[in-house]
Design a protein around this motif. Sequence first.
Motif, PDB file in Angstrom:
ATOM      1  N   TYR A 207       1.073  -1.208  -0.076  1.00  0.00           N
ATOM      2  CA  TYR A 207       0.207  -0.213   0.190  1.00  0.00           C
ATOM      3  C   TYR A 207       0.958   0.926  -0.293  1.00  0.00           C
ATOM      4  O   TYR A 207       0.854   1.925  -0.954  1.00  0.00           O
ATOM      5  CB  TYR A 207      -1.002   0.051   0.901  1.00  0.00           C
ATOM      6  CG  TYR A 207      -2.090   0.956   1.324  1.00  0.00           C
ATOM      7  CD1 TYR A 207      -3.338   1.360   0.612  1.00  0.00           C
ATOM      8  CD2 TYR A 207      -1.485   2.116   2.396  1.00  0.00           C
ATOM      9  CE1 TYR A 207      -3.379   2.393   0.921  1.00  0.00           C
ATOM     10  CE2 TYR A 207      -2.476   3.469   1.900  1.00  0.00           C
ATOM     11  CZ  TYR A 207      -4.107   3.887   1.592  1.00  0.00           C
ATOM     12  OH  TYR A 207      -4.102   4.751   2.101  1.00  0.00           O
ATOM     13  N   ALA A 210       2.225   2.089  -2.911  1.00  0.00           N
ATOM     14  CA  ALA A 210       2.331   1.704  -4.535  1.00  0.00           C
ATOM     15  C   ALA A 210       1.369   4.129  -4.524  1.00  0.00           C
ATOM     16  O   ALA A 210       1.763   4.553  -5.434  1.00  0.00           O
ATOM     17  CB  ALA A 210       0.573   1.117  -4.305  1.00  0.00           C
ATOM     18  N   LEU A 217      -2.511  -0.581  -6.418  1.00  0.00           N
ATOM     19  CA  LEU A 217      -1.762  -1.707  -5.499  1.00  0.00           C
ATOM     20  C   LEU A 217      -2.361  -2.657  -5.784  1.00  0.00           C
ATOM     21  O   LEU A 217      -3.891  -2.731  -6.300  1.00  0.00           O
ATOM     22  CB  LEU A 217      -2.750  -1.423  -4.212  1.00  0.00           C
ATOM     23  CG  LEU A 217      -2.855  -2.146  -2.899  1.00  0.00           C
ATOM     24  CD1 LEU A 217      -0.950  -2.068  -2.149  1.00  0.00           C
ATOM     25  CD2 LEU A 217      -3.737  -1.140  -1.991  1.00  0.00           C
TER      26      LEU A 217
END
Length: 221
Positions: A207, A210, A217
Motif C-alpha cells: 500500500y 503504491a 496497489l
Amino acid sequence: MMNMFRLAGDMSHVVSILILVLRLRVSKSAVGISLKTQELFLLVFITRYLDLFTTFYSLYNSVMKIAYISSTAMIIYMIRFKEPFRSKYDKTQDSFLHWKFAVAPCAALAFLACLIKRETSPIDVLWTFSIFLESLAIVPQLFVLQRYREVENLTGHYVFFLGAYRALYILNWVYRSYYEPFYKHNWLVYISGAIQTALYGDFFFYYILAKYYGGKLTLPT
C-alpha cells in the motif's frame, strides 16, 4: 480515560467504516469485499460490548460501541440482502471457512485462557473470545484481496485505516497501563493485537509502495 492514541485509533476505525460504505455506494458492487470479515467483526463487537447493558463509562464510549455494532450490521445487510450489492458479491472468492478456522478455535482458546485465569463469568469469557477473534477477523478480507491481486483504491484505503486502528490501539493499551492507576498490562491483549497488526504487514508494505510511486496497489501472487 481518553488519550491521543485511543482517539486516533477510534477515528481511524470510523474512517475505515465510512470509506467502506462510500466504496459500496459509489461502485454499487461488493466485489472485492469480504462479507465474512464483516460477520466476524460484528461477532467481535457484540461479544465485547455486552457491558453496554451493565456499566456506563461515558457517552462517548457508549456512542462509539453502538456505532460500531450498527454500522457493521448495516454493511452485512447491504451485502447479504440488498441489491445491487447482493448480486455483485462474489462468494466464491470469499471462501475462507471463518466459523471453522476462526470462531471455533478462538472460542476454545478463550475458554481455556479464562479457566487458567479463573475468570469464568460469561462476560469475561466472551470478552476474551472477542479479543482473540478480532486478531483473525481481517483474514477473509486479505484472502479476497490476494485472489483479486489488484486492489481498488477505496478498498485499499479501507483496509489501511482498519489496520492503523489496531496498531494505534496497541499504543493506547501500553499508554494506559503506565498512566492509568487501575489499568494493568494484559499480555493476551498485546499478543492478539500484535498478531492482528502483523497480518496487515504485507498489505501495508505494498500500500505504502503504491502511494509513494503513484501506481496501482497490486498484491503479489
